[in-house]
Enzyme design. Structure first.
Site, mmCIF file in Angstrom:
data_model
loop_
_atom_site.group_PDB
_atom_site.id
_atom_site.type_symbol
_atom_site.label_atom_id
_atom_site.label_comp_id
_atom_site.label_asym_id
_atom_site.label_seq_id
_atom_site.Cartn_x
_atom_site.Cartn_y
_atom_site.Cartn_z
ATOM 1 N N SER A 52 -44.948 -113.887 127.229
ATOM 2 C CA SER A 52 -45.495 -113.878 128.593
ATOM 3 C C SER A 52 -45.137 -115.211 129.230
ATOM 4 C CB SER A 52 -47.022 -113.719 128.548
ATOM 5 O OG SER A 52 -47.619 -114.840 127.922
ATOM 6 N N ALA A 98 -54.434 -110.520 122.387
ATOM 7 C CA ALA A 98 -53.329 -111.317 121.822
ATOM 8 C C ALA A 98 -52.853 -110.738 120.495
ATOM 9 C CB ALA A 98 -53.801 -112.759 121.618
ATOM 10 N N SER A 141 -54.630 -99.311 118.669
ATOM 11 C CA SER A 141 -53.427 -98.554 119.023
ATOM 12 C C SER A 141 -53.431 -97.169 118.405
ATOM 13 C CB SER A 141 -52.209 -99.331 118.509
ATOM 14 O OG SER A 141 -51.066 -98.523 118.540
ATOM 15 N N TYR A 165 -46.910 -103.046 112.192
ATOM 16 C CA TYR A 165 -47.678 -103.247 113.428
ATOM 17 C C TYR A 165 -48.914 -102.336 113.428
ATOM 18 C CZ TYR A 165 -49.178 -102.134 118.128
ATOM 19 O OH TYR A 165 -49.960 -101.865 119.223
ATOM 20 N N LYS A 169 -53.125 -103.212 113.025
ATOM 21 C CA LYS A 169 -54.233 -102.783 113.904
ATOM 22 C C LYS A 169 -55.315 -102.072 113.086
ATOM 23 C CE LYS A 169 -52.892 -104.337 117.885
ATOM 24 N NZ LYS A 169 -53.685 -105.305 118.667
ATOM 25 N N ASN A 215 -39.765 -101.065 124.717
ATOM 26 C CA ASN A 215 -40.502 -99.868 125.133
ATOM 27 C C ASN A 215 -39.754 -99.114 126.239
ATOM 28 O OD1 ASN A 215 -43.064 -102.044 124.512
ATOM 29 N ND2 ASN A 215 -42.900 -100.136 123.383
HETATM 30 C C1 UD1 Z 1 -45.308 -98.003 120.159
HETATM 31 C C2 UD1 Z 1 -46.537 -97.741 119.357
HETATM 32 C C3 UD1 Z 1 -47.740 -97.968 120.230
HETATM 33 C C4 UD1 Z 1 -47.711 -99.362 120.788
HETATM 34 C C5 UD1 Z 1 -46.442 -99.546 121.570
HETATM 35 C C6 UD1 Z 1 -46.410 -100.976 122.001
HETATM 36 C C7 UD1 Z 1 -46.164 -96.108 117.592
HETATM 37 C C8 UD1 Z 1 -46.124 -94.674 117.243
HETATM 38 N N1 UD1 Z 1 -46.503 -96.382 118.871
HETATM 39 O O1 UD1 Z 1 -45.255 -97.001 121.112
HETATM 40 O O2 UD1 Z 1 -48.916 -97.834 119.485
HETATM 41 O O3 UD1 Z 1 -48.823 -99.572 121.611
HETATM 42 O O4 UD1 Z 1 -45.320 -99.272 120.743
HETATM 43 O O5 UD1 Z 1 -45.189 -101.510 122.053
HETATM 44 O O6 UD1 Z 1 -45.917 -96.946 116.774
HETATM 45 N N2 UD1 Z 1 -37.567 -94.590 123.505
HETATM 46 C C9 UD1 Z 1 -36.246 -94.276 123.772
HETATM 47 N N3 UD1 Z 1 -35.416 -95.280 124.164
HETATM 48 C C10 UD1 Z 1 -35.834 -96.572 124.309
HETATM 49 C C11 UD1 Z 1 -37.193 -96.885 124.027
HETATM 50 C C12 UD1 Z 1 -38.034 -95.867 123.621
HETATM 51 O O7 UD1 Z 1 -35.832 -93.125 123.657
HETATM 52 O O8 UD1 Z 1 -35.016 -97.448 124.660
HETATM 53 C C13 UD1 Z 1 -38.480 -93.515 123.091
HETATM 54 C C14 UD1 Z 1 -39.119 -93.769 121.725
HETATM 55 O O9 UD1 Z 1 -38.330 -93.245 120.713
HETATM 56 C C15 UD1 Z 1 -40.447 -93.033 121.900
HETATM 57 C C16 UD1 Z 1 -40.763 -93.144 123.391
HETATM 58 O O10 UD1 Z 1 -39.536 -93.483 124.019
HETATM 59 O O11 UD1 Z 1 -40.299 -91.693 121.588
HETATM 60 C C17 UD1 Z 1 -41.765 -94.219 123.688
HETATM 61 O O12 UD1 Z 1 -41.350 -95.409 123.038
HETATM 62 P P1 UD1 Z 1 -42.057 -96.816 123.294
HETATM 63 O O13 UD1 Z 1 -42.220 -97.043 124.742
HETATM 64 O O14 UD1 Z 1 -41.304 -97.830 122.501
HETATM 65 O O15 UD1 Z 1 -43.513 -96.641 122.727
HETATM 66 P P2 UD1 Z 1 -43.999 -96.094 121.296
HETATM 67 O O16 UD1 Z 1 -42.994 -96.340 120.255
HETATM 68 O O17 UD1 Z 1 -44.493 -94.717 121.482
#
Ligand code: UD1
Length: 363
Positions: A52, A98, A141, A165, A169, A215
């Protein structure tokens, strides 16, 4: 970027008045601080700025029309420094954001994740206890449900974390539960987030991860603005209607409203309670891409690649428990999340970089 100071809303008299927010400069933490400032709380922030930037504080204060009480740049594992914060302020309750949260990174750096997320939480608990502070809202989470299968998951779903991770939690939840069991003066509300996304509607606050986003939503936003070339869709061979993974996206404004409501409910009684925070509706990766394309008015270029290690096909909340307990309901949909995330990205093509720092914050 014009914003009006938000209308001040009085908090209930039973609610804590000075709240320490750990990770208050981060994505969810910064929005939570604004929500608390808007509702009359005194807000003290500790953040080590590992993911951040201090530039966020002047923006928070611009939205809220008032100042954060104090900001401390420190790692919560620095026990003397954390203790000094509690010495200096009469804290009523803590909202603890945090933590490190990148699933992939946690598989490569498990020791750091346990140290930062679990060690950070125990250091915080020690400081709270030593200073007579016993009210905590904890960021948990949905990832601790692991690959729990199809359909909405309620809080009784067996826990099965699939990465360090998620396990960190779960370990924190177990520690907090045991502390509440042995020390009846503690009240802890654990909020298991599904996938917070979106941004403050002003466009002043949003998700600005350091480095390449892990993400989905911030990555899509960076593709839309041209900072990343193409999105990689991690797998289209999941057992879902379009083959891409399904998540329950929750607007960050709904997420932080739930934290403010949680503070009002700390007085309901001692012990630990656990609630899912989700919209109760799943969206696939392709549905997120389509919604974001509609919001920004241009197609999001993508390639389908292999599955990401540790990902599960579907995670959707059964969020009825929190609705029943607190009458809290999310009100913003995926279109609103994409609209607000795009608004932030357009106004801040390079994130917070280059914007004014709050006077007095360190470089
Ligand atoms: C993960 C954690 C969640 C946490 C979050 C914080 C798990 C299951 N979930 O969320 O608890 O709060 O991270 O960072 O561990 N995707 C793509 N391309 C990308 C990025 C993501 O296809 O470039 C897809 C992923 O495969 C997933 C979805 O988008 O299916 C969401 O991904 P993301 O936003 O990274 O969140 P989670 O992995 O669900």
């Amino acid at each position: 970027m014009n914003t009006r100071p938000a209308e001040r809303v009085a908090k209930p008299t039973s609610a804590p008045s000075t709240v320490l927010v750990t990770g208050g400069a981060g994505f969810i933490g910064s929005h939570a601080c604004v929500e608390l400032l808007d509702h009359g709380y005194e807000v003290i922030v500790v953040d080590d700025h590992s993911n951040s930037t201090p530039q966020v504080f002047s923006r928070m204060e611009r939205i809220a029309g008032r100042f954060v009480g104090a900001v401390y740049e420190l790692d919560i594992r620095d026990r003397p420094a954390l203790s000094a914060v509690f010495d200096r302020h009469s804290v009523d309750a803590v909202v603890h954001f945090a933590a490190h949260k990148a699933v992939g990174e946690s598989t490569r750096m498990p020791i750091d994740y346990y140290d930062i997320n679990v060690g950070g939480t125990t250091a915080l608990l020690s400081a709270m206890h030593a200073h007579g502070v016993h009210q905590l809202v904890f960021s948990s989470s949905c990832s601790l449900y692991g690959d729990a299968g199809h359909g909405p998951l309620d809080e009784a779903t067996p826990v099965a974390p699939t990465n360090p991770y998620a396990n960190s939690k779960w370990l924190c939840e177990q520690i907090l539960s045991d502390v509440c069991h042995r020390r009846p003066d503690f009240t802890v509300l654990c909020l298991r987030y599904f996938n917070p996304a979106g941004a403050h509607p002003s466009g002043l606050l949003g998700e600005d991860p350091c480095g390449t986003p892990d993400n989905l939503m911030p990555y899509v936003a960076q593709v839309a603005i041209g900072r990343q070339e193409r999105l990689r869709v991690f797998g289209d061979d999941y057992p879902t209607p379009d083959g891409t993974a399904i998540r329950d996206y929750l607007h960050v404004m709904d997420t932080v409203e739930a934290h403010r409501v949680a503070l009002d409910h700390l007085a309901d009684g001692p012990g630990m309670r656990v609630f899912n925070l989700g919209a109760g509706k799943g969206s696939s990766v392709l549905e997120v891409i389509a919604a974001f394309s509609a919001a920004c008015g241009r197609p999001i270029p993508y390639d389908v690649v292999g599955r990401r290690s540790g990902d599960v096909p579907e995670l959707v909340a059964d969020a009825r428990a929190v609705a029943r307990a607190w009458d809290w309901h999310p009100t913003r949909d995926l279109a609103a999340m994409c609209r607000d995330a795009w608004h932030f990205q357009q106004l801040n093509p390079h994130g917070y970089a280059g914007s004014a720092r709050r006077p007095g914050t360190k470089e």
